[in-house]
Design an enzyme around this catalytic site. Structure first.
Site, short mmCIF file in Angstrom:
data_model
loop_
_atom_site.label_atom_id
_atom_site.label_comp_id
_atom_site.label_asym_id
_atom_site.label_seq_id
_atom_site.Cartn_x
_atom_site.Cartn_y
_atom_site.Cartn_z
N ASN A 92 0.84 -1.20 0.00
CA ASN A 92 0.00 0.00 0.00
C ASN A 92 0.87 1.25 0.00
O ASN A 92 2.10 1.16 0.01
CB ASN A 92 -0.96 -0.02 1.19
CG ASN A 92 -0.21 -0.07 2.51
OD1 ASN A 92 0.51 0.85 2.86
ND2 ASN A 92 -0.33 -1.18 3.22
N LYS B 64 7.76 -17.91 -10.13
CA LYS B 64 7.09 -16.77 -10.77
C LYS B 64 5.85 -17.26 -11.54
O LYS B 64 5.93 -18.24 -12.29
CB LYS B 64 8.07 -16.10 -11.72
CG LYS B 64 7.55 -14.81 -12.27
CD LYS B 64 8.55 -14.17 -13.20
CE LYS B 64 7.86 -13.09 -13.99
NZ LYS B 64 8.59 -12.71 -15.18
N ASP C 261 -4.48 -9.18 13.35
CA ASP C 261 -4.48 -7.76 13.70
C ASP C 261 -3.50 -7.57 14.87
O ASP C 261 -3.78 -7.97 16.00
CB ASP C 261 -5.90 -7.33 14.09
CG ASP C 261 -6.01 -5.83 14.27
OD1 ASP C 261 -5.07 -5.21 14.83
OD2 ASP C 261 -7.03 -5.26 13.85
N PHE D 151 -4.06 3.65 15.14
CA PHE D 151 -4.33 4.68 14.13
C PHE D 151 -5.52 4.22 13.30
O PHE D 151 -5.74 3.02 13.14
CB PHE D 151 -3.11 4.91 13.24
CG PHE D 151 -2.20 5.99 13.75
CD1 PHE D 151 -1.49 5.79 14.92
CD2 PHE D 151 -2.06 7.19 13.07
CE1 PHE D 151 -0.65 6.78 15.41
CE2 PHE D 151 -1.22 8.19 13.55
CZ PHE D 151 -0.52 7.98 14.73
N LYS E 222 -13.66 1.62 16.56
CA LYS E 222 -12.40 0.85 16.59
C LYS E 222 -11.77 0.88 17.98
O LYS E 222 -11.24 -0.12 18.45
CB LYS E 222 -11.40 1.41 15.58
CG LYS E 222 -11.42 0.66 14.27
CD LYS E 222 -10.51 1.24 13.22
CE LYS E 222 -11.14 0.97 11.88
NZ LYS E 222 -10.49 1.65 10.78
#
Ligand code: CTP
Length: 407
Positions: free
Chosen positions: A208, A287, A304, A321, A335
């Protein structure tokens, strides 16, 4: 304004030859330094050297009538804003861990209410020995800061972990933020930062856009506030903040393992990392070739890390966060409660906000409060966040202690 009062303990290791320089560096930074030497230290260096560089009589013995008359050991323990033992030998570490008070320095360490920091220095095998490791872990769990040791050539001719940090590094570490008694002095903080990479095959991964900048800024701010900081970092192109111990990891499983290996004795855990929520269920050993028109990857949930730390029997103060595109406060509070966090720092993402940027704004929530930290450079925001964490951490600890007393 008086200078910060540092009681510098010197114990009997070869690194004691660096301690007079440490006195000079501390004094250059405005500290008043009172040196206390153990009997072993005197085998390596003469008290007169310390007297000359510190401008004060050196204290050597619990039974020194003249010294006690000038300032008793209890007064000396109260005088200090910080007790720093550099070098701290394996023997001293062991004696302190087991509460000995058989000489002036160990007695002072027990009698003071000031933060205590150690700069260990010893042969690498002695540092690696299970007994030393256990003693260090015990001291850390009691809030004693351990600075170093560094790695490099040793007096014994070996190379490895065990060198005392350089005087200038130590002086900067303890004097940062103008006071060794920073808001997180003596606290151990573990921080996760950056993205993770989840392997698809040997040449491809899913990741990400997290740059790790916020996490690194928080690590730097926590270190400047006096904490001993461990930074578990995913793949990022950032320099390690000075004084911070960094552990590089690649994927979510490694980040979990590294975090759990460091969590014992931790006071505060801050999860800034953008950990992948899913990983390829079966990464290919070779691959993947483009043999078909479409390709489906089966993904499975990762653990988590934040929730797992919060679920420990005796968790540290846990800060998460949250990155949300909408209903920021509502989702962040959910959360906070669902993951049983002590605090959550939320920001709005999307539309080119936050990722890879140097600026950010945070909404910080905890059980009994909320605070908005307005748009600012990440380094500035990190300082404000660390100050707020320290404030709420202390309040929570005091409240818990009072509840225990009442019960
Ligand atoms: N986190 C973690 N380990 C994971 C996933 C997330 O430690 N495997 C931590 C992050 O470091 C961050 C917080 O959890 O502190 C983010 O919470 P999360 O629920 O993962 O947020 P989102 O990914 O935004 O979740 P959702 O998509 O459900 O909103």
């Amino acid at each position: 304004m008086r200078g910060t009062r540092i009681l510098l303990g010197v114990t009997g290791g070869i690194a004691a030859y660096k301690s007079p320089d440490l006195v000079r560096r501390l004094r250059e930074r405005g500290a008043e330094v009172q040196v206390v030497m153990t009997a072993g230290a005197r085998e390596f260096i003469a008290p007169m050297t310390f007297q000359a560089v510190s401008g004060r009589d050196v204290r050597l013995d619990l039974w020194d009538a003249a010294g006690e008359a000038a300032m008793s050991h209890i007064e000396l323990a109260r005088w200090a804003d910080l007790v720093l033992v550099a070098p701290a030998t394996a023997n001293f570490v062991a004696r302190l861990a087991h509460g000995h008070a058989d000489d002036l320095l160990t007695t002072l360490c027990l009698a003071t209410s000031a933060p205590v920091a150690l700069a260990p220095a010893m042969n690498r095998q002695m540092w690696a020995n299970a007994a030393t490791a256990a003693n260090i872990a015990l001291l850390r769990s009691r809030g004693i800061a351990i600075h170093g040791p560094g790695v490099g050539d040793q007096a014994c001719g070996e190379t490895g972990d065990g060198r005392m940090l350089e005087p200038i590094e130590l002086a900067d570490l303890v004097m940062q933020a103008g006071s060794p008694a920073g808001v997180l002095a003596g606290k151990r903080v573990v921080i996760t930062a950056g993205p993770t990479r989840e392997r698809i095959d040997p040449v491809r991964f899913i990741s990400n856009r997290s740059s790790g900048k916020m996490g690194f800024a928080v690590a730097s701010a926590a270190q400047a506030a006096g904490a001993e900081v461990v930074l578990v970092a995913g793949p990022v192109a950032l320099a390690t903040p000075p004084g911070v111990r960094r552990i590089d990891v690649d994927d979510a499983a490694q980040m979990l393992a590294a975090t759990f290996a460091e969590i014992a004795g931790t006071d505060i855990f801050i999860a800034t990392a953008a950990v992948a929520d899913y990983r390829p269920a079966q990464p290919a050993a070779k691959k993947i070739k483009k043999t078909s028109e479409s390709l489906a990857l089966e993904m499975q949930r990762t653990t988590d890390i934040l929730a797992a730390v919060a679920a420990l029997a005796e968790p540290p103060f846990v800060v998460g966060f949250a990155a949300e595109t909408d209903s920021v406060e509502q989702y962040a509070r959910q959360k906070l409660l669902k993951k049983k966090l002590d605090m959550i720092a939320a920001n709005e993402v999307g539309h080119d906000k936050v990722f890879e940027k140097d600026d950010n704004a945070l909404l910080v929530l905890w059980r009994t409060g909320r605070r908005e930290l307005p748009q600012a450079p990440k380094s500035e925001l990190a300082k404000q966040l660390v100050a707020l964490i320290a404030e709420v951490y202390t309040e929570t600890r005091v409240a818990t202690r009072q509840e225990q007393v009442r019960a």
